[in-house]
Design a protein around this motif. Structure first.
Motif, PDB file in Angstrom:
ATOM      1  N   ASP A  82      56.901  12.264  77.932  1.00 36.72           N
ATOM      2  CA  ASP A  82      56.274  13.226  77.019  1.00 36.72           C
ATOM      3  C   ASP A  82      55.129  13.991  77.684  1.00 36.72           C
ATOM      4  O   ASP A  82      53.976  13.914  77.230  1.00 36.72           O
ATOM      5  CB  ASP A  82      55.758  12.482  75.770  1.00 36.72           C
ATOM      6  CG  ASP A  82      55.234  13.425  74.707  1.00 36.72           C
ATOM      7  OD1 ASP A  82      55.713  14.580  74.638  1.00 36.72           O
ATOM      8  OD2 ASP A  82      54.334  13.006  73.950  1.00 36.72           O
ATOM      9  N   PRO A  84      52.676  17.136  78.479  1.00 36.24           N
ATOM     10  CA  PRO A  84      52.264  18.230  77.585  1.00 36.24           C
ATOM     11  C   PRO A  84      52.995  19.523  77.942  1.00 36.24           C
ATOM     12  O   PRO A  84      53.360  19.740  79.097  1.00 36.24           O
ATOM     13  CB  PRO A  84      50.764  18.361  77.863  1.00 36.24           C
ATOM     14  CG  PRO A  84      50.602  17.838  79.255  1.00 36.24           C
ATOM     15  CD  PRO A  84      51.600  16.739  79.403  1.00 36.24           C
ATOM     16  N   MET A 100      45.269  11.430  79.496  1.00 46.90           N
ATOM     17  CA  MET A 100      46.293  12.150  78.743  1.00 46.90           C
ATOM     18  C   MET A 100      47.686  11.648  79.116  1.00 46.90           C
ATOM     19  O   MET A 100      48.549  11.430  78.242  1.00 46.90           O
ATOM     20  CB  MET A 100      46.197  13.647  79.030  1.00 46.90           C
ATOM     21  CG  MET A 100      47.305  14.475  78.411  1.00 46.90           C
ATOM     22  SD  MET A 100      47.408  16.119  79.154  1.00 46.90           S
ATOM     23  CE  MET A 100      47.918  15.719  80.836  1.00 46.90           C
ATOM     24  N   GLU A 103      48.346   8.227  77.563  1.00 48.24           N
ATOM     25  CA  GLU A 103      48.522   8.311  76.111  1.00 48.24           C
ATOM     26  C   GLU A 103      49.921   8.787  75.748  1.00 48.24           C
ATOM     27  O   GLU A 103      50.439   8.464  74.670  1.00 48.24           O
ATOM     28  CB  GLU A 103      47.481   9.261  75.520  1.00 48.24           C
ATOM     29  CG  GLU A 103      46.061   8.700  75.507  1.00 48.24           C
ATOM     30  CD  GLU A 103      45.034   9.712  75.024  1.00 48.24           C
ATOM     31  OE1 GLU A 103      45.405  10.901  74.884  1.00 48.24           O
ATOM     32  OE2 GLU A 103      43.878   9.315  74.790  1.00 48.24           O
ATOM     33  N   ARG A 104      50.545   9.555  76.648  1.00 49.43           N
ATOM     34  CA  ARG A 104      51.879  10.090  76.397  1.00 49.43           C
ATOM     35  C   ARG A 104      52.982   9.250  77.044  1.00 49.43           C
ATOM     36  O   ARG A 104      54.131   9.678  77.121  1.00 49.43           O
ATOM     37  CB  ARG A 104      51.950  11.533  76.916  1.00 49.43           C
ATOM     38  CG  ARG A 104      51.094  12.497  76.109  1.00 49.43           C
ATOM     39  CD  ARG A 104      51.035  13.878  76.747  1.00 49.43           C
ATOM     40  NE  ARG A 104      50.448  14.858  75.848  1.00 49.43           N
ATOM     41  CZ  ARG A 104      51.114  15.600  74.982  1.00 49.43           C
ATOM     42  NH1 ARG A 104      52.435  15.474  74.901  1.00 49.43           N
ATOM     43  NH2 ARG A 104      50.511  16.459  74.197  1.00 49.43           N
ATOM     44  N   CYS A 106      53.285   8.451  80.168  1.00 52.07           N
ATOM     45  CA  CYS A 106      53.638   8.970  81.491  1.00 52.07           C
ATOM     46  C   CYS A 106      52.835   8.271  82.596  1.00 52.07           C
ATOM     47  O   CYS A 106      51.825   7.611  82.332  1.00 52.07           O
ATOM     48  CB  CYS A 106      53.369  10.473  81.565  1.00 52.07           C
ATOM     49  SG  CYS A 106      54.349  11.467  80.420  1.00 52.07           S
TER      50      CYS A 106
END
Length: 252
Positions: A82, A84, A100, A103-104, A106
């Motif tokens: 996922d 961004p 970030m 959190e996704r 990755c």
């Protein structure tokens, strides 16, 4: 075990956003066709500060999601299920980019750590260090950086033209080739870089070093690097041998 190029671009020119967006689907198909011809199982698309999904309609080859984030200190590759769709160019710190990514779901990778970048100095929870296909980062320095940080090495071509894909890639130890399994393999260290060190690639790498050196983009850590040793992936040339008897060489 799968062979995957972790760093490739579908937009082979910059400065023309609308034209580039129209070209992206063709660029993705060209990347996939060339990578498949060279025996790779997949390519991660890591365009600069944006992610776009591409449907090849070909179950025998995987285009995996990723993005190359331009942070305040250089580039970070975000690879996984996922990424961004957009990141603000030059605004996120490396720490924010890594947070970030995690959190996704990755993995976060330090891209070309000694070319136009000080990302390697950030106090961030990176998952891997890249052996970049352009060859501008001295292999022994990259190896030492990974060893000092306790991180695995991965390989990516940094292809901006289809012909460049697969000049560096990663052997991924996993049972299935999915964005989730690739991110997990990076985090677990079940990855190993491979680099094409054929004479033609050596010539190209000298040219890249000259070009980027003139731009002032090459950095030199102190003190002088330790003894040479075996550069990452040099024991095997990339790309892996084609296996036409087991691969579908056509394109849908």
């Amino acid at each position: 075990m799968f062979a995957v190029d972790f760093h490739a671009h579908t937009r082979f020119f910059h400065g023309f956003p609308s034209l580039g967006r129209a070209f992206d689907p063709l660029g993705a198909r060209l990347l996939a066709r060339t990578a498949k011809y060279r025996g790779l199982d997949g390519v991660v698309t890591t365009n600069h500060d944006y992610y776009r999904e591409f449907d090849l309609g070909d179950e025998s080859f995987s285009l995996l999601p990723g993005i190359e984030v331009t942070t305040t200190k250089g580039h970070v590759l975000v690879v996984g299920p996922d990424p961004p769709e957009r990141t603000p160019q030059g605004e996120l710190t490396p720490e924010q980019a890594v947070e970030m990514a995690h959190e996704r779901g990755c993995a976060a990778i330090v891209a070309h750590p000694f070319r136009n970048s000080t990302v390697r100095e950030a106090d961030a929870d990176f998952d891997a260090i890249e052996v970049n296909g352009k060859g501008t980062d001295p292999a022994e320095w990259v190896e030492r950086l990974a060893r000092d940080r306790g991180l695995p090495l991965v390989g990516g071509s940094d292809a901006h033209y289809p012909v460049e894909v697969g000049r560096a890639y990663t052997r991924v130890e996993t049972d299935e080739l999915t964005p989730e399994s690739v991110a997990a393999a990076i985090r677990d260290g079940r990855v190993e870089p491979r680099v094409d060190r054929s004479p033609s690639q050596q010539v190209l790498r000298r040219a890249y070093k000259a070009i980027h050196g003139q731009k002032g983009w090459l950095e030199h850590p102190a003190p002088e690097p330790p003894g040479l040793g075996m550069p990452p992936g040099e024991d095997q040339n990339a790309p892996p041998p084609r296996e036409p008897e087991t691969r579908d060489s056509g394109r849908s």
